[in-house]
Design an enzyme around this catalytic site. Structure first.
Site, mmCIF file in Angstrom:
data_model
loop_
_atom_site.group_PDB
_atom_site.id
_atom_site.type_symbol
_atom_site.label_atom_id
_atom_site.label_comp_id
_atom_site.label_asym_id
_atom_site.label_seq_id
_atom_site.Cartn_x
_atom_site.Cartn_y
_atom_site.Cartn_z
ATOM 1 N N ASP A 151 0.776 -1.199 0.069
ATOM 2 C CA ASP A 151 0.046 -0.074 -0.100
ATOM 3 C C ASP A 151 0.973 1.375 -0.165
ATOM 4 O O ASP A 151 0.374 2.402 -0.102
ATOM 5 C CB ASP A 151 -1.153 -0.111 1.283
ATOM 6 C CG ASP A 151 -0.492 -0.156 2.474
ATOM 7 O OD1 ASP A 151 0.857 -0.125 2.383
ATOM 8 O OD2 ASP A 151 -1.174 0.144 3.516
ATOM 9 N N SER A 152 2.269 1.080 0.095
ATOM 10 C CA SER A 152 3.314 2.165 -0.369
ATOM 11 C C SER A 152 2.876 2.776 -1.644
ATOM 12 O O SER A 152 3.317 3.824 -2.010
ATOM 13 C CB SER A 152 4.565 1.563 -0.046
ATOM 14 O OG SER A 152 4.969 0.534 -0.767
ATOM 15 N N ASP B 102 -0.890 -6.039 -0.276
ATOM 16 C CA ASP B 102 -1.453 -5.366 0.997
ATOM 17 C C ASP B 102 -2.830 -5.052 1.338
ATOM 18 O O ASP B 102 -3.476 -4.533 0.018
ATOM 19 C CB ASP B 102 -0.815 -4.143 1.121
ATOM 20 C CG ASP B 102 0.262 -3.958 1.897
ATOM 21 O OD1 ASP B 102 0.629 -5.032 2.812
ATOM 22 O OD2 ASP B 102 1.285 -3.118 1.927
ATOM 23 N N LYS C 251 -1.244 -9.241 2.613
ATOM 24 C CA LYS C 251 -0.449 -8.842 4.087
ATOM 25 C C LYS C 251 -1.644 -7.875 4.827
ATOM 26 O O LYS C 251 -2.203 -7.036 4.166
ATOM 27 C CB LYS C 251 0.783 -8.152 3.784
ATOM 28 C CG LYS C 251 1.641 -7.760 4.973
ATOM 29 C CD LYS C 251 2.953 -7.479 4.560
ATOM 30 C CE LYS C 251 3.279 -5.876 3.815
ATOM 31 N NZ LYS C 251 2.838 -4.846 4.651
ATOM 32 N N GLU D 185 -1.394 -5.299 8.790
ATOM 33 C CA GLU D 185 -0.408 -4.760 9.603
ATOM 34 C C GLU D 185 -1.368 -5.044 11.013
ATOM 35 O O GLU D 185 -2.353 -4.913 11.259
ATOM 36 C CB GLU D 185 -0.261 -3.197 9.616
ATOM 37 C CG GLU D 185 0.277 -3.084 8.185
ATOM 38 C CD GLU D 185 0.503 -1.364 7.926
ATOM 39 O OE1 GLU D 185 0.042 -0.499 8.845
ATOM 40 O OE2 GLU D 185 0.862 -1.232 7.029
ATOM 41 N N GLU E 288 9.317 -3.895 10.291
ATOM 42 C CA GLU E 288 9.710 -2.594 9.734
ATOM 43 C C GLU E 288 10.199 -1.601 10.709
ATOM 44 O O GLU E 288 9.554 -1.331 11.916
ATOM 45 C CB GLU E 288 8.334 -2.033 9.019
ATOM 46 C CG GLU E 288 8.943 -0.870 8.487
ATOM 47 C CD GLU E 288 7.885 -0.200 7.372
ATOM 48 O OE1 GLU E 288 6.894 -0.877 6.992
ATOM 49 O OE2 GLU E 288 8.307 1.079 6.898
#
Ligand code: KIV
Length: 279
Positions: free
Chosen positions: A44-45, A83, A113, A115, A182
């Protein structure tokens, strides 16, 4: 050979390092795949490096589907991980499952993925129970930037270091096949990597992780808004692009481009005939 989560499991068992890079489009994914990357993360970057947002908060499931499908078309062998964007899994395990399903069915993800630690374990269980592999993400989790108050190194004090350990064990128990660390101190990441049976993938988490991931624009010098300390520039593609764009502008304006070798031919006879008619 097609990479799967078994590739990840075997790499951990054999003590072989895993490689992952982000990509958001077909052509880049194809080049990475041909280079032999293990996994491609449609991160999602993309909110930062593709869409120009300040953070990843505004990225939607539709954005991830659009870019995921493009990457999947280019990645013949690499495991494509997509993501789950902000608010696509935090609301309930049910929402998480529905959105993960969309990323697989419409975005052609082989894994998703998300978080978070203990707080997202119900979502991880629901998604993995439905047959979708989940990669977890701990440490600096950019979707919580407004809680962190910026992009800072995490888990430096004893309480947060213990929390990382508990969260890592919890996501492994919930069924995650790998976990991204991270911006975590290297010694802590190494310690946790040694106690987990699933591979850890580091970004700013040192050499003791079982694999590494970088944002491709960072490692190619194509994103200059900010560069974290952990980024190594493997090539200065940004400068190569700037030079190529300015050469194109100059050569086009001066008439050097296009040259004869870039032109399509037609017989002089036809042109002469047309010229006569148009006089
Ligand atoms: O979105 C992303 O690119 C990521 C990496 C930084 C791991 O989550």
């Amino acid at each position: 050979m097609k990479k799967t989560i078994t590739t990840f499991r075997q790499a951990k068992m054999n003590n072989e390092k895993l490689t992952m890079l982000t990509a958001y489009d077909y052509s880049t994914a194809k080049i990475m795949d041909e280079a032999g990357i293990d996994a491609i993360l449609v991160g999602d970057s993309l909110g930062n490096v593709i869409l120009g947002y300040e953070n990843t908060i505004s990225v939607t499931v539709e954005d991830m589907i659009h870019h995921g499908a493009a990457v999947a078309r280019g990645a013949k062998n690499a495991l494509v991980v997509v993501d789950m964007p902000f608010m696509s899994y935090q609301t309930s395990a049910y929402d998480a499952l529905i959105n993960a399903g969309r990323l697989v069915k419409e975005g052609h993800a082989a894994a998703v993925k998300l978080e978070g630690g203990t707080e997202v374990c119900d979502a991880i269980k629901a998604i993995t129970n439905a047959g979708i592999p989940v990669m977890a993400h701990l440490g600096l989790t950019p979707q919580s930037v407004n809680i962190f108050g910026g992009y800072k190194v995490q888990c430096r004090d004893e309480i947060s270091a213990r929390k990382l350990i508990n969260d890592a064990i919890a996501v492994e128990k919930a069924g995650a096949f790998a976990v991204v660390f991270e911006c975590v101190p290297a010694k802590l990441a190494a310690l946790v990597s040694n106690i987990l049976t699933i591979p850890t993938i580091g970004i700013g988490a040192g050499n003791g992780c079982d694999g590494q991931v970088l944002v491709f624009q960072d490692m190619l010098g194509m994103f200059s808004d900010y560069t974290p300390k952990f980024v190594k520039k493997f090539a200065d593609v940004g400068s190569v692009m700037t030079k190529a764009f300015s050469d194109y502008i100059n050569e086009t304006k001066s008439g050097v481009f296009p040259a004869a070798e870039h032109e399509y031919k037609i017989s002089d006879e036809i042109i002469k005939k047309l010229e006569e008619e148009l006089k």
